[in-house]
Motif scaffolding. Structure first.
Motif, PDB file in Angstrom:
ATOM      1  N   PHE A 100       1.445 -23.386   9.916  1.00 17.25           N
ATOM      2  CA  PHE A 100       1.375 -24.201  11.177  1.00 17.25           C
ATOM      3  C   PHE A 100       1.858 -25.543  10.958  1.00 17.25           C
ATOM      4  CE2 PHE A 100      -2.029 -20.936  11.562  1.00 17.25           C
ATOM      5  CZ  PHE A 100      -1.949 -20.765  13.168  1.00 17.25           C
ATOM      6  N   ARG A 101       2.641 -25.878  11.853  1.00 14.36           N
ATOM      7  CA  ARG A 101       3.364 -27.108  11.721  1.00 14.36           C
ATOM      8  C   ARG A 101       3.196 -28.028  12.931  1.00 14.36           C
ATOM      9  NH1 ARG A 101       8.312 -29.080   8.167  1.00 14.36           N
ATOM     10  NH2 ARG A 101       8.438 -31.133   9.062  1.00 14.36           N
ATOM     11  N   ALA A 102       2.921 -29.386  12.942  1.00 11.38           N
ATOM     12  CA  ALA A 102       2.924 -30.430  14.061  1.00 11.38           C
ATOM     13  C   ALA A 102       3.772 -31.644  13.878  1.00 11.38           C
ATOM     14  CB  ALA A 102       1.367 -30.465  14.324  1.00 11.38           C
ATOM     15  N   VAL A 103       4.219 -32.063  14.969  1.00  9.82           N
ATOM     16  CA  VAL A 103       4.826 -33.256  15.074  1.00  9.82           C
ATOM     17  C   VAL A 103       3.869 -34.481  14.406  1.00  9.82           C
ATOM     18  CG1 VAL A 103       6.315 -34.927  16.564  1.00  9.82           C
ATOM     19  CG2 VAL A 103       6.444 -32.448  16.536  1.00  9.82           C
ATOM     20  N   ALA A 104       2.673 -34.304  15.406  1.00 11.92           N
ATOM     21  CA  ALA A 104       1.649 -35.330  14.982  1.00 11.92           C
ATOM     22  C   ALA A 104       0.283 -34.850  14.963  1.00 11.92           C
ATOM     23  CB  ALA A 104       1.862 -36.463  16.072  1.00 11.92           C
ATOM     24  N   VAL A 105      -0.418 -35.661  14.334  1.00  5.51           N
ATOM     25  CA  VAL A 105      -2.039 -35.401  14.615  1.00  5.51           C
ATOM     26  C   VAL A 105      -2.570 -36.795  14.770  1.00  5.51           C
ATOM     27  CG1 VAL A 105      -4.101 -34.733  13.168  1.00  5.51           C
ATOM     28  CG2 VAL A 105      -2.047 -33.661  12.920  1.00  5.51           C
ATOM     29  N   THR A 106      -3.382 -36.860  16.107  1.00  5.78           N
ATOM     30  CA  THR A 106      -3.680 -38.175  16.550  1.00  5.78           C
ATOM     31  C   THR A 106      -4.871 -37.988  16.755  1.00  5.78           C
ATOM     32  OG1 THR A 106      -1.404 -38.273  17.672  1.00  5.78           O
ATOM     33  CG2 THR A 106      -3.260 -39.951  18.283  1.00  5.78           C
ATOM     34  N   SER A 107      -5.822 -39.015  16.318  1.00 10.21           N
ATOM     35  CA  SER A 107      -7.287 -39.243  16.644  1.00 10.21           C
ATOM     36  C   SER A 107      -7.667 -39.691  18.022  1.00 10.21           C
ATOM     37  CB  SER A 107      -7.763 -40.363  15.556  1.00 10.21           C
ATOM     38  OG  SER A 107      -9.302 -40.711  16.076  1.00 10.21           O
ATOM     39  N   LEU A 108      -8.593 -38.840  18.497  1.00  7.38           N
ATOM     40  CA  LEU A 108      -8.928 -38.909  19.587  1.00  7.38           C
ATOM     41  C   LEU A 108     -10.176 -39.860  19.885  1.00  7.38           C
ATOM     42  CD1 LEU A 108      -8.419 -35.419  21.424  1.00  7.38           C
ATOM     43  CD2 LEU A 108      -7.041 -37.567  21.496  1.00  7.38           C
ATOM     44  N   ALA A 109     -10.632 -40.209  18.707  1.00  6.60           N
ATOM     45  CA  ALA A 109     -11.947 -41.249  18.527  1.00  6.60           C
ATOM     46  C   ALA A 109     -11.634 -42.525  18.765  1.00  6.60           C
ATOM     47  CB  ALA A 109     -12.746 -41.040  17.099  1.00  6.60           C
ATOM     48  N   ALA A 110     -10.363 -43.032  18.752  1.00  8.68           N
ATOM     49  CA  ALA A 110     -10.018 -44.323  18.777  1.00  8.68           C
ATOM     50  C   ALA A 110     -10.367 -44.937  20.153  1.00  8.68           C
ATOM     51  CB  ALA A 110      -8.462 -44.594  18.745  1.00  8.68           C
ATOM     52  N   GLY A 111     -10.444 -44.405  21.180  1.00  5.55           N
ATOM     53  CA  GLY A 111     -10.794 -44.835  22.583  1.00  5.55           C
ATOM     54  C   GLY A 111     -12.164 -44.583  22.634  1.00  5.55           C
ATOM     55  N   ALA A 112     -12.962 -44.033  21.889  1.00  9.49           N
ATOM     56  CA  ALA A 112     -14.453 -43.817  22.001  1.00  9.49           C
ATOM     57  C   ALA A 112     -15.202 -45.299  21.987  1.00  9.49           C
ATOM     58  CB  ALA A 112     -14.991 -42.843  21.105  1.00  9.49           C
ATOM     59  N   GLU A 113     -16.144 -45.255  22.817  1.00  7.89           N
ATOM     60  CA  GLU A 113     -17.000 -46.606  23.030  1.00  7.89           C
ATOM     61  C   GLU A 113     -17.919 -46.715  21.518  1.00  7.89           C
ATOM     62  OE1 GLU A 113     -19.008 -47.462  26.411  1.00  7.89           O
ATOM     63  OE2 GLU A 113     -20.591 -48.246  25.663  1.00  7.89           O
ATOM     64  N   GLN A 114     -17.865 -47.561  20.727  1.00  8.28           N
ATOM     65  CA  GLN A 114     -18.635 -48.136  19.720  1.00  8.28           C
ATOM     66  C   GLN A 114     -19.862 -48.479  20.051  1.00  8.28           C
ATOM     67  OE1 GLN A 114     -17.308 -47.701  16.673  1.00  8.28           O
ATOM     68  NE2 GLN A 114     -15.388 -46.934  17.524  1.00  8.28           N
ATOM     69  N   PRO A 115     -20.918 -47.850  19.142  1.00  5.67           N
ATOM     70  CA  PRO A 115     -22.246 -48.217  19.524  1.00  5.67           C
ATOM     71  C   PRO A 115     -22.736 -49.858  19.527  1.00  5.67           C
ATOM     72  CG  PRO A 115     -22.285 -46.955  17.662  1.00  5.67           C
ATOM     73  CD  PRO A 115     -20.813 -47.158  18.136  1.00  5.67           C
ATOM     74  N   LYS A 116     -23.523 -50.327  20.438  1.00  3.84           N
ATOM     75  CA  LYS A 116     -23.693 -51.652  20.443  1.00  3.84           C
ATOM     76  C   LYS A 116     -24.906 -52.106  19.601  1.00  3.84           C
ATOM     77  CE  LYS A 116     -21.285 -52.233  24.751  1.00  3.84           C
ATOM     78  NZ  LYS A 116     -21.285 -52.560  26.152  1.00  3.84           N
ATOM     79  N   ALA A 117     -24.781 -53.225  18.837  1.00  2.01           N
ATOM     80  CA  ALA A 117     -26.076 -53.695  18.120  1.00  2.01           C
ATOM     81  C   ALA A 117     -27.179 -54.042  19.134  1.00  2.01           C
ATOM     82  CB  ALA A 117     -25.547 -54.900  17.181  1.00  2.01           C
ATOM     83  N   ALA A 118     -28.225 -53.902  18.973  1.00  3.65           N
ATOM     84  CA  ALA A 118     -29.492 -54.119  19.715  1.00  3.65           C
ATOM     85  C   ALA A 118     -29.813 -55.578  19.477  1.00  3.65           C
ATOM     86  CB  ALA A 118     -30.711 -53.199  19.360  1.00  3.65           C
TER      87      ALA A 118
END
Length: 118
Positions: A100-118
């Motif tokens: 298997f070969r791909a041109v790119a592997v890109t994280s989809l987590a970058a746009g995920a909202e980070q947990p906020k400190a309480a």
């Protein structure tokens, strides 16, 4: 050699093992490079889930095609994924498989909202 495009639009794909340099020769430790561009190649193991079945695929990708932090469990997109059947003979034994070969592997987590400190 035949290259078969792989549709990933309905699959769930996440990192199973972080990217590592693809080794061309295990005896010398030589790192594999793309024959056309000379780019250093990496191997990323991903969990590929589709229609209730899960497989671990080792995907070769140019180093420049890896974006975002790719840690275990990170959801990713595989751009331009192709499957290529291969066969060779070593010491009189025939071996075969699918690469298997791909041109790119890109994280989809970058746009995920980070947990906020309480």
């Amino acid at each position: 050699m035949r290259q078969i495009p792989v549709d990933t639009s309905t699959a769930t794909v996440m990192v199973a093992q972080t990217p590592e340099p693809k080794v061309r020769d295990r005896r010398t430790g030589e790192i594999a490079t793309d024959a056309e561009t000379g780019a250093k190649l990496m191997t990323v193991s991903v969990m590929f889930a589709l229609n209730g079945e899960v497989e671990i695929l080792n995907v070769t990708v140019p180093e420049s095609g890896i974006s975002g932090e790719l840690t275990m469990g990170t959801p990713v997109a595989l751009t331009g994924l192709i499957a290529r059947p291969w066969e060779n003979e070593f010491n009189g034994q025939k071996r075969h498989g699918i690469a298997f070969r791909a041109v790119a592997v890109t994280s989809l987590a970058a746009g995920a909202e980070q947990p906020k400190a309480a």
